[in-house]
Scaffold this motif. Structure first.
Motif, PDB file in Angstrom:
ATOM      1  N   UNK A  38       0.613  -1.185   0.058  1.00 24.85           N
ATOM      2  CA  UNK A  38       0.024   0.086  -0.070  1.00 24.85           C
ATOM      3  C   UNK A  38       0.952   1.372   0.152  1.00 24.85           C
ATOM      4  N   UNK A  39       1.978   1.163   0.751  1.00 25.33           N
ATOM      5  CA  UNK A  39       2.640   2.483   0.634  1.00 25.33           C
ATOM      6  C   UNK A  39       3.557   2.681  -0.700  1.00 25.33           C
ATOM      7  N   UNK A  40       3.738   1.800  -1.437  1.00 26.64           N
ATOM      8  CA  UNK A  40       4.203   1.931  -2.688  1.00 26.64           C
ATOM      9  C   UNK A  40       3.111   2.293  -3.540  1.00 26.64           C
ATOM     10  N   UNK A  41       1.987   1.932  -3.566  1.00 34.50           N
ATOM     11  CA  UNK A  41       0.755   2.430  -4.299  1.00 34.50           C
ATOM     12  C   UNK A  41       0.649   3.752  -4.014  1.00 34.50           C
ATOM     13  N   UNK A  42       0.327   4.160  -2.695  1.00 35.46           N
ATOM     14  CA  UNK A  42       0.261   5.725  -2.495  1.00 35.46           C
ATOM     15  C   UNK A  42       1.229   6.640  -3.189  1.00 35.46           C
ATOM     16  N   UNK A  43       2.775   6.196  -3.419  1.00 37.31           N
ATOM     17  CA  UNK A  43       3.563   7.055  -3.869  1.00 37.31           C
ATOM     18  C   UNK A  43       3.301   6.937  -5.333  1.00 37.31           C
ATOM     19  N   UNK A  44       3.005   5.758  -6.066  1.00 37.13           N
ATOM     20  CA  UNK A  44       2.539   5.766  -7.524  1.00 37.13           C
ATOM     21  C   UNK A  44       1.411   6.729  -7.766  1.00 37.13           C
ATOM     22  N   UNK A  45       0.442   6.668  -7.051  1.00 32.13           N
ATOM     23  CA  UNK A  45      -0.635   7.498  -7.519  1.00 32.13           C
ATOM     24  C   UNK A  45      -0.367   8.964  -7.282  1.00 32.13           C
ATOM     25  N   UNK A  46       0.425   9.597  -6.079  1.00 34.22           N
ATOM     26  CA  UNK A  46       0.804  10.775  -6.068  1.00 34.22           C
ATOM     27  C   UNK A  46       1.688  11.314  -7.201  1.00 34.22           C
ATOM     28  N   UNK A  99       0.939  -7.132   2.454  1.00 33.08           N
ATOM     29  CA  UNK A  99       0.140  -6.101   3.091  1.00 33.08           C
ATOM     30  C   UNK A  99      -1.209  -6.616   2.934  1.00 33.08           C
ATOM     31  N   UNK A 100      -1.808  -7.383   1.864  1.00 30.73           N
ATOM     32  CA  UNK A 100      -2.990  -7.793   1.731  1.00 30.73           C
ATOM     33  C   UNK A 100      -3.356  -8.745   3.194  1.00 30.73           C
ATOM     34  N   UNK A 101      -2.550  -9.700   3.493  1.00 33.15           N
ATOM     35  CA  UNK A 101      -2.809 -10.414   4.679  1.00 33.15           C
ATOM     36  C   UNK A 101      -2.938  -9.698   5.907  1.00 33.15           C
ATOM     37  N   UNK A 102      -2.050  -8.702   6.129  1.00 34.46           N
ATOM     38  CA  UNK A 102      -2.269  -7.831   7.164  1.00 34.46           C
ATOM     39  C   UNK A 102      -3.410  -7.122   7.276  1.00 34.46           C
ATOM     40  N   UNK A 103      -3.978  -6.462   6.033  1.00 30.20           N
ATOM     41  CA  UNK A 103      -5.143  -5.547   6.059  1.00 30.20           C
ATOM     42  C   UNK A 103      -6.308  -6.474   6.370  1.00 30.20           C
ATOM     43  N   UNK A 104      -6.137  -7.999   5.980  1.00 35.03           N
ATOM     44  CA  UNK A 104      -7.433  -8.660   6.295  1.00 35.03           C
ATOM     45  C   UNK A 104      -7.353  -9.060   7.611  1.00 35.03           C
ATOM     46  N   UNK A 135      -7.501  12.286  -3.346  1.00 30.86           N
ATOM     47  CA  UNK A 135      -8.983  11.639  -3.255  1.00 30.86           C
ATOM     48  C   UNK A 135      -8.710  10.009  -3.183  1.00 30.86           C
ATOM     49  N   UNK A 136      -7.897   9.611  -4.024  1.00 30.05           N
ATOM     50  CA  UNK A 136      -7.717   8.197  -4.185  1.00 30.05           C
ATOM     51  C   UNK A 136      -6.969   7.613  -3.051  1.00 30.05           C
ATOM     52  N   UNK A 137      -5.987   8.435  -2.479  1.00 32.39           N
ATOM     53  CA  UNK A 137      -5.348   7.871  -1.237  1.00 32.39           C
ATOM     54  C   UNK A 137      -6.226   7.968  -0.042  1.00 32.39           C
ATOM     55  N   UNK A 138      -7.155   8.865   0.096  1.00 35.20           N
ATOM     56  CA  UNK A 138      -7.925   8.796   1.194  1.00 35.20           C
ATOM     57  C   UNK A 138      -9.031   7.729   0.984  1.00 35.20           C
ATOM     58  N   UNK A 139      -9.586   7.600  -0.244  1.00 31.53           N
ATOM     59  CA  UNK A 139     -10.480   6.343  -0.271  1.00 31.53           C
ATOM     60  C   UNK A 139      -9.831   4.947  -0.068  1.00 31.53           C
ATOM     61  N   UNK A 140      -8.390   4.794  -0.215  1.00 34.94           N
ATOM     62  CA  UNK A 140      -7.754   3.602   0.127  1.00 34.94           C
ATOM     63  C   UNK A 140      -7.736   3.630   1.686  1.00 34.94           C
ATOM     64  N   UNK A 141      -7.339   4.647   2.152  1.00 36.77           N
ATOM     65  CA  UNK A 141      -7.040   4.756   3.846  1.00 36.77           C
ATOM     66  C   UNK A 141      -8.368   4.461   4.475  1.00 36.77           C
ATOM     67  N   UNK A 142      -9.581   4.856   4.030  1.00 40.90           N
ATOM     68  CA  UNK A 142     -10.802   4.750   4.313  1.00 40.90           C
ATOM     69  C   UNK A 142     -11.365   3.047   4.373  1.00 40.90           C
ATOM     70  N   UNK A 143     -10.858   2.602   3.499  1.00 37.28           N
ATOM     71  CA  UNK A 143     -11.330   0.900   3.078  1.00 37.28           C
ATOM     72  C   UNK A 143     -10.172   0.347   4.190  1.00 37.28           C
TER      73      UNK A 143
END
Length: 292
Positions: A126-134, A188-193, A148-156
């Motif tokens: 997720x950290x790399x994804x945020x960096x790529x989005x920005x 990261x997926x496992x940790x989030x779940x 907005x995309x980062x905020x949506x991810x963080x809310x999820x």
């Protein structure tokens, strides 16, 4: 799942990436962008109309529902191009979005024709994804859309954290004799779940060979596999679960006994973008629905 598809999914989901060449801070804006990664296909669309208007070409895999979360969304008028295609240069891009693993000869072809390269490096979560989005939001001059995309991810992710199962089960993402360990997007997926990455617990890192016999000996409580489908209710996902359960020794594992062999659509499990959150949501829902 076909062996070739399994290998592709694991290659995508377990990309660690290698650091790219040094670059100047910040990326100048671009007006004619060719996207040559699935991630940038997805992000540039999600950034909205202003970003979409600057895209003159997307990757050859943009419409493949097995891998791409942007399948079917880009209008037919936007060309699909492979990096090796001479037609890519005919689009007259001023920027090409590539990845750290893009072949050197492709980089040279683009650079010698005056195309600036925006290289996405590191695809570990997720950290790399945020960096790529920005970074992509910056080149289309719409940082607010990126936030907005980062905020949506963080809310999820916050919702997932609020509903983590009381019992933290160990899970292995396995297929075709390989597992995703520490330093991969699955970690990261496992940790989030609310799960623990079993391959990481075993001291492994990256995308590593794990023979069926070894995996079975670990008696994983949860076995996560990819399936060649766009949605989790596709019969292909149930078929993948059945096929995995039928492998030698798997029937005796805790995962099989408790109905926790879980197939996740490949485009979510292999994602290095928004699909990672989708994969975590699917895993949490399935684990929570099954007996402990």
């Amino acid at each position: 799942m076909p062996r070739r598809l399994a290998a592709v999914l694991f290659a995508l989901s377990s990309c660690t990436g290698e650091p790219g060449p040094a670059r100047e801070p910040g990326d100048p804006p671009a007006r004619r962008i060719v996207s040559q990664t699935i991630l940038s296909d997805e992000v540039l669309w999600a950034l909205g109309p202003a970003a979409q208007a600057r895209v003159v070409g997307v990757s050859a895999l943009a419409d493949d529902p097995r891998y791409s979360g942007a399948a079917g969304v880009w209008p037919p008028a936007v060309p699909r191009r492979a990096l090796t295609s001479e037609g890519l240069l005919a689009l007259q891009p001023d920027l090409a979005v590539i990845a750290s693993f893009t072949a050197p000869e492709v980089r040279e072809l683009l650079s010698t024709h005056g195309v600036r390269l925006l290289e996405l490096t590191q695809f570990r979560g997720f950290a790399d994804y945020r960096a790529h989005v920005r970074r992509l939001a910056a080149v289309v001059e719409d940082p607010a859309a990126g936030e907005r995309l980062v905020a949506d991810l963080d809310a999820r992710l916050a919702r997932l954290a609020a509903h983590k199962p009381a019992l933290r089960l160990s899970a292995i993402s396995w297929g075709d004799g390989h597992a995703a360990a520490a330093g991969t997007s699955f970690d990261d997926i496992a940790e989030a779940a609310g799960l623990s990455n079993l391959a990481k617990e075993k001291g492994l890192e990256g995308h590593v060979p794990v023979a069926l016999e070894l995996m079975v000996s670990w008696d994983p409580p949860v076995i996560v596999i990819g399936c060649p489908a766009a949605e989790p209710d596709d019969p292909a996902c149930r078929a993948a679960e059945t096929a995995t359960a039928a492998l030698p020794g798997v029937r005796a594992t805790a995962a099989a006994r408790n109905g926790r062999i879980i197939a996740v659509p490949g485009r979510a499990l292999a994602s290095t973008g928004e699909g990672m959150a989708r994969a975590a949501e699917l895993l949490q829902a399935r684990v929570g629905a099954e007996p402990s």
